[in-house]
Design a protein around this motif. Sequence first.
Motif, PDB file in Angstrom:
ATOM      1  N   LYS A  82      -4.884  45.545  38.221  1.00 30.91           N
ATOM      2  CA  LYS A  82      -5.535  44.942  39.144  1.00 30.91           C
ATOM      3  C   LYS A  82      -4.951  43.487  39.366  1.00 30.91           C
ATOM      4  CE  LYS A  82      -9.235  43.589  36.343  1.00 30.91           C
ATOM      5  NZ  LYS A  82     -10.689  44.221  35.885  1.00 30.91           N
ATOM      6  N   GLU A  83      -4.233  43.070  38.551  1.00 29.18           N
ATOM      7  CA  GLU A  83      -3.597  41.836  38.225  1.00 29.18           C
ATOM      8  C   GLU A  83      -2.025  41.727  38.394  1.00 29.18           C
ATOM      9  OE1 GLU A  83      -5.380  39.044  37.577  1.00 29.18           O
ATOM     10  OE2 GLU A  83      -7.196  40.445  37.355  1.00 29.18           O
ATOM     11  N   ASP A  85       1.470  41.891  40.151  1.00 29.67           N
ATOM     12  CA  ASP A  85       2.133  41.501  41.330  1.00 29.67           C
ATOM     13  C   ASP A  85       3.764  41.608  41.404  1.00 29.67           C
ATOM     14  OD1 ASP A  85       3.508  39.159  39.887  1.00 29.67           O
ATOM     15  OD2 ASP A  85       1.891  37.767  40.599  1.00 29.67           O
ATOM     16  N   ALA A 104       4.512  47.770  44.503  1.00 32.00           N
ATOM     17  CA  ALA A 104       3.540  46.701  44.449  1.00 32.00           C
ATOM     18  C   ALA A 104       2.342  47.253  45.501  1.00 32.00           C
ATOM     19  CB  ALA A 104       3.952  45.289  44.760  1.00 32.00           C
ATOM     20  N   LYS A 105       2.789  47.634  46.585  1.00 34.46           N
ATOM     21  CA  LYS A 105       1.876  48.300  47.580  1.00 34.46           C
ATOM     22  C   LYS A 105       1.019  49.298  47.114  1.00 34.46           C
ATOM     23  CE  LYS A 105       3.498  47.643  51.588  1.00 34.46           C
ATOM     24  NZ  LYS A 105       4.103  47.760  52.828  1.00 34.46           N
ATOM     25  N   GLN A 108      -1.518  48.245  44.611  1.00 34.25           N
ATOM     26  CA  GLN A 108      -2.719  47.624  45.363  1.00 34.25           C
ATOM     27  C   GLN A 108      -3.504  48.662  45.914  1.00 34.25           C
ATOM     28  OE1 GLN A 108      -0.374  44.801  48.159  1.00 34.25           O
ATOM     29  NE2 GLN A 108       0.135  43.240  46.562  1.00 34.25           N
ATOM     30  N   ASN A 109      -2.813  49.515  46.761  1.00 36.24           N
ATOM     31  CA  ASN A 109      -3.593  50.549  47.120  1.00 36.24           C
ATOM     32  C   ASN A 109      -4.505  51.368  46.407  1.00 36.24           C
ATOM     33  OD1 ASN A 109      -2.521  49.870  49.810  1.00 36.24           O
ATOM     34  ND2 ASN A 109      -1.193  51.557  49.808  1.00 36.24           N
ATOM     35  N   VAL A 111      -5.654  50.295  43.407  1.00 39.88           N
ATOM     36  CA  VAL A 111      -6.619  49.059  42.915  1.00 39.88           C
ATOM     37  C   VAL A 111      -7.785  48.863  43.965  1.00 39.88           C
ATOM     38  CG1 VAL A 111      -7.067  46.933  42.332  1.00 39.88           C
ATOM     39  CG2 VAL A 111      -5.157  48.104  41.211  1.00 39.88           C
ATOM     40  N   SER A 112      -7.204  48.833  45.025  1.00 40.20           N
ATOM     41  CA  SER A 112      -8.264  48.410  46.182  1.00 40.20           C
ATOM     42  C   SER A 112      -9.004  49.733  46.552  1.00 40.20           C
ATOM     43  CB  SER A 112      -7.628  47.934  47.484  1.00 40.20           C
ATOM     44  OG  SER A 112      -6.799  48.844  47.883  1.00 40.20           O
TER      45      SER A 112
END
Length: 131
Positions: A82-83, A85, A104-105, A108-109, A111-112
């Motif tokens: 989650k951290e 980048d 990264a995407k 992010q997907n 995690v989100s």
Amino acid sequence: NTSRRNTVLEDEQKELHLQNETLKHEIQTLRLSSFNINNYQNWNAHQVLSWIMTLENGRFKQYEQTLTESFKEEGIDGSCLKEIDRGDIKGWGVALFNDKKDLAKYIQNLVSQQNIYMPMEGAVVSGGHYR
């Protein structure tokens, strides 16, 4: 006779290589199907790496060695995702811009997807509201 034997051995080697590649693909497919993405925060470094290796049929395979080393060096596991980048991903040795951006995407997907309905860490739920 020797050249014919060499040809036969080369053909056998090609067939074995093809079988090996097929098995690698099947293993990746099985790995992907066995991931509980809702539990990514509990993944160890190997599970995170395996998940990355399954993305886009092994698109990030070229980075497997450097990711393995970086994850070990930095203590990366699922709780870190989650951290993460693009700067972190660059530090892991992912060189190409589109690879950094897309990895990264993906992270992010992942995690989100779980965090949409999760309260913030440390939040106490009382009567359906966060305090």
